[in-house]
Design a protein around this motif. Structure first.
Motif, PDB file in Angstrom:
ATOM      1  N   ILE A 138      50.663  39.349  40.163  1.00  0.00           N
ATOM      2  CA  ILE A 138      49.619  38.459  39.641  1.00  0.00           C
ATOM      3  C   ILE A 138      49.632  37.113  40.364  1.00  0.00           C
ATOM      4  O   ILE A 138      48.604  36.612  40.824  1.00  0.00           O
ATOM      5  CB  ILE A 138      49.794  38.255  38.123  1.00  0.00           C
ATOM      6  CG1 ILE A 138      49.416  39.527  37.371  1.00  0.00           C
ATOM      7  CG2 ILE A 138      48.948  37.078  37.626  1.00  0.00           C
ATOM      8  CD1 ILE A 138      49.689  39.467  35.885  1.00  0.00           C
ATOM      9  N   PHE A 142      46.503  36.137  42.843  1.00  0.00           N
ATOM     10  CA  PHE A 142      45.501  35.218  42.304  1.00  0.00           C
ATOM     11  C   PHE A 142      45.883  33.737  42.406  1.00  0.00           C
ATOM     12  O   PHE A 142      45.043  32.915  42.729  1.00  0.00           O
ATOM     13  CB  PHE A 142      45.196  35.595  40.854  1.00  0.00           C
ATOM     14  CG  PHE A 142      44.801  37.031  40.700  1.00  0.00           C
ATOM     15  CD1 PHE A 142      43.709  37.542  41.389  1.00  0.00           C
ATOM     16  CD2 PHE A 142      45.529  37.895  39.896  1.00  0.00           C
ATOM     17  CE1 PHE A 142      43.347  38.879  41.273  1.00  0.00           C
ATOM     18  CE2 PHE A 142      45.172  39.233  39.766  1.00  0.00           C
ATOM     19  CZ  PHE A 142      44.080  39.732  40.458  1.00  0.00           C
ATOM     20  N   GLN A 148      39.342  37.103  45.437  1.00  0.00           N
ATOM     21  CA  GLN A 148      38.052  37.061  44.762  1.00  0.00           C
ATOM     22  C   GLN A 148      37.410  38.448  44.759  1.00  0.00           C
ATOM     23  O   GLN A 148      37.651  39.264  45.650  1.00  0.00           O
ATOM     24  CB  GLN A 148      37.114  36.067  45.458  1.00  0.00           C
ATOM     25  CG  GLN A 148      37.613  34.636  45.468  1.00  0.00           C
ATOM     26  CD  GLN A 148      37.742  34.049  44.074  1.00  0.00           C
ATOM     27  OE1 GLN A 148      36.892  34.285  43.212  1.00  0.00           O
ATOM     28  NE2 GLN A 148      38.809  33.296  43.845  1.00  0.00           N
ATOM     29  N   PRO A 149      36.567  38.733  43.740  1.00  0.00           N
ATOM     30  CA  PRO A 149      35.843  40.012  43.720  1.00  0.00           C
ATOM     31  C   PRO A 149      35.062  40.227  45.015  1.00  0.00           C
ATOM     32  O   PRO A 149      34.482  39.282  45.565  1.00  0.00           O
ATOM     33  CB  PRO A 149      34.897  39.850  42.532  1.00  0.00           C
ATOM     34  CG  PRO A 149      35.571  38.857  41.642  1.00  0.00           C
ATOM     35  CD  PRO A 149      36.276  37.904  42.556  1.00  0.00           C
ATOM     36  N   LEU A 169      45.679  45.701  39.581  1.00  0.00           N
ATOM     37  CA  LEU A 169      45.223  44.356  39.234  1.00  0.00           C
ATOM     38  C   LEU A 169      44.025  43.959  40.090  1.00  0.00           C
ATOM     39  O   LEU A 169      43.066  43.350  39.591  1.00  0.00           O
ATOM     40  CB  LEU A 169      46.359  43.353  39.432  1.00  0.00           C
ATOM     41  CG  LEU A 169      47.521  43.466  38.438  1.00  0.00           C
ATOM     42  CD1 LEU A 169      48.738  42.698  38.956  1.00  0.00           C
ATOM     43  CD2 LEU A 169      47.114  42.944  37.066  1.00  0.00           C
ATOM     44  N   ALA A 170      44.058  44.296  41.369  1.00  0.00           N
ATOM     45  CA  ALA A 170      42.950  43.979  42.256  1.00  0.00           C
ATOM     46  C   ALA A 170      41.683  44.721  41.844  1.00  0.00           C
ATOM     47  O   ALA A 170      40.590  44.133  41.799  1.00  0.00           O
ATOM     48  CB  ALA A 170      43.320  44.313  43.705  1.00  0.00           C
ATOM     49  N   ALA A 172      40.938  45.855  38.898  1.00  0.00           N
ATOM     50  CA  ALA A 172      40.463  45.296  37.632  1.00  0.00           C
ATOM     51  C   ALA A 172      39.745  43.973  37.848  1.00  0.00           C
ATOM     52  O   ALA A 172      38.934  43.549  37.007  1.00  0.00           O
ATOM     53  CB  ALA A 172      41.642  45.099  36.675  1.00  0.00           C
ATOM     54  N   HIS A 173      40.009  43.316  38.977  1.00  0.00           N
ATOM     55  CA  HIS A 173      39.410  42.018  39.302  1.00  0.00           C
ATOM     56  C   HIS A 173      38.150  42.162  40.156  1.00  0.00           C
ATOM     57  O   HIS A 173      37.576  41.172  40.586  1.00  0.00           O
ATOM     58  CB  HIS A 173      40.450  41.166  40.044  1.00  0.00           C
ATOM     59  CG  HIS A 173      40.116  39.710  40.152  1.00  0.00           C
ATOM     60  ND1 HIS A 173      39.996  38.876  39.057  1.00  0.00           N
ATOM     61  CD2 HIS A 173      39.868  38.934  41.247  1.00  0.00           C
ATOM     62  CE1 HIS A 173      39.697  37.656  39.465  1.00  0.00           C
ATOM     63  NE2 HIS A 173      39.616  37.658  40.792  1.00  0.00           N
ATOM     64  N   GLN A 279      49.103  38.201  29.466  1.00  0.00           N
ATOM     65  CA  GLN A 279      48.001  38.784  30.221  1.00  0.00           C
ATOM     66  C   GLN A 279      48.312  40.238  30.583  1.00  0.00           C
ATOM     67  O   GLN A 279      47.432  41.111  30.494  1.00  0.00           O
ATOM     68  CB  GLN A 279      47.743  37.975  31.495  1.00  0.00           C
ATOM     69  CG  GLN A 279      46.616  38.524  32.361  1.00  0.00           C
ATOM     70  CD  GLN A 279      46.449  37.761  33.670  1.00  0.00           C
ATOM     71  OE1 GLN A 279      47.055  36.701  33.859  1.00  0.00           O
ATOM     72  NE2 GLN A 279      45.644  38.285  34.576  1.00  0.00           N
ATOM     73  N   LEU A 283      46.200  43.694  29.586  1.00  0.00           N
ATOM     74  CA  LEU A 283      45.745  44.671  30.573  1.00  0.00           C
ATOM     75  C   LEU A 283      46.280  46.067  30.262  1.00  0.00           C
ATOM     76  O   LEU A 283      45.568  47.067  30.427  1.00  0.00           O
ATOM     77  CB  LEU A 283      46.184  44.235  31.972  1.00  0.00           C
ATOM     78  CG  LEU A 283      45.455  43.018  32.552  1.00  0.00           C
ATOM     79  CD1 LEU A 283      46.196  42.495  33.784  1.00  0.00           C
ATOM     80  CD2 LEU A 283      44.021  43.369  32.907  1.00  0.00           C
ATOM     81  N   LYS A 288      43.946  49.086  31.788  1.00  0.00           N
ATOM     82  CA  LYS A 288      43.700  48.673  33.167  1.00  0.00           C
ATOM     83  C   LYS A 288      44.983  48.559  33.991  1.00  0.00           C
ATOM     84  O   LYS A 288      44.915  48.381  35.209  1.00  0.00           O
ATOM     85  CB  LYS A 288      42.955  47.337  33.187  1.00  0.00           C
ATOM     86  CG  LYS A 288      41.555  47.411  32.593  1.00  0.00           C
ATOM     87  CD  LYS A 288      40.870  46.049  32.640  1.00  0.00           C
ATOM     88  CE  LYS A 288      39.464  46.138  32.056  1.00  0.00           C
ATOM     89  NZ  LYS A 288      38.793  44.804  32.067  1.00  0.00           N
TER      90      LYS A 288
END
Length: 325
Positions: A138, A142, A148-149, A169-170, A172-173, A279, A283, A288
């Motif tokens: 994480i 981030f 960024q998306p 995680l990526a 999900a982002h 967090q 998730l 996720k």
């Protein structure tokens, strides 16, 4: 209680399962009955006292840390007189590397402020795989990586604990273009975790194949920092969460100059333990994030499994359990 004890530096074979006094919690602590613990880089480094800074942190001639183990999941057995946030019977998990370690045992005492309640949606075996690896993923993606998306990501060492969480995680982002680098025998599991493309590091050099990424997340740091610039988009970011000491040191020294002359950023993650566990719990509860684990294996197998970890042959996280079949 039974515990894996480290009496001298050397190799994982020097670890031994022994009887050890069960600790008593201080007023601000809880006694956790450990169900599961994970093998990670701390254990590999501690048993061998390598790199050298381990001796500075954990005892120069002999280890002050007698019981390794940084990631735990278990149940609160007893709480100190000042603890009000947790109750006996609560299922909890945490990274206890800043509390003196002690995860390779049946019980450990840690400050109540260190642990978080375990998500009901995952087992203790899965929870033990999360605290350290998920924080690195994480904070690397981030905080330091500013992912960024819609951007592209490459993870080096993608088949281990950090890498198998980073891809989830990526995704999900909102990051759909994710490439993983590791050995060929891990390719199938990496695909299952969500990697769009896998690269066998023994057959292909990702810094020389022409591919470029907005972010490289590195768990290995096995080459000098200038090598990674070829694989970054203009303005891209390289983030390392661990690896060879000399490469990490050089990365730290040259990062400002690289940014000055190329506008590309190179960063080293200084982990903030347990900061994002709430967090992570959310998730996991939403489906996720699901850690990939090997095991669980009996606690007595710790010497063999720490060696397996050090050789990089594991997929996801190696989990030990104090439970008997």
């Amino acid at each position: 209680m039974k515990a894996i004890v480290l009496k001298k530096y050397g190799s994982p074979s020097d670890l031994a399962l022994e009887e050890h006094p069960t600790p008593t919690p201080k007023p601000d602590e809880v006694l956790v009955k450990i169900v599961a613990t994970a093998v990670n880089d701390w254990d590999w480094c501690l048993t061998r006292a390598k790199p050298f800074y381990i001796r500075l942190l954990c005892g120069f001639f002999s280890p002050k840390v007698r019981i390794p183990g940084a990631e735990i999941s278990g149940v609160v057995e007893k709480r100190g007189s000042e603890v009000t946030t947790l109750a006996e019977g609560d299922a909890v998990y945490a990274d206890i590397s800043e509390c003196g370690f002690g995860g390779f045992a049946e019980y450990v005492c840690v400050p109540a402020s260190t642990v978080s309640k375990k998500p009901e949606s995952i087992s203790h075996f899965q929870a033990a795989a999360l605290p350290h690896a998920a924080m690195l993923a994480i904070q690397g993606l981030f905080d330091s990586g500013e992912l960024q998306p819609g951007q592209s990501l490459l993870a080096n060492g993608a088949g281990g604990g950090v890498g198998t969480l980073a891809v989830q995680l990526a995704k999900a982002h909102g990051v759909d273009d994710v490439t993983g680098v590791d050995s060929a025998d891990k390719a199938a599991s990496m695909k299952e975790q969500g990697y769009n493309k896998t690269i066998d590091y023994q057959a292909e050099d990702f810094t020389r194949n022409g591919g470029q990424y907005h972010l490289i997340l590195d768990t290995k740091t096995n080459r000098f920092p200038l090598s990674y610039l070829r694989a970054l988009h203009p303005g891209g970011r390289y983030v390392t969460v661990g690896g060879r000491t000399r490469h990490l040191l050089l990365t730290f020294l040259v990062a400002p100059l690289i940014h000055l002359f190329t506008k590309k950023r190179i960063r080293i993650v200084g982990i903030q333990t347990n900061r994002d566990l709430d967090q992570v719990s959310e998730l996991c509860a939403s489906g996720k994030l699901t850690p990939l684990v090997e095991g669980p294996f009996p606690l007595k197998e710790a010497p063999r499994l720490v060696q397996r970890f050090g050789e990089g042959r594991h997929q996801g996280k190696i989990i030990l359990t104090t439970q008997t079949p």
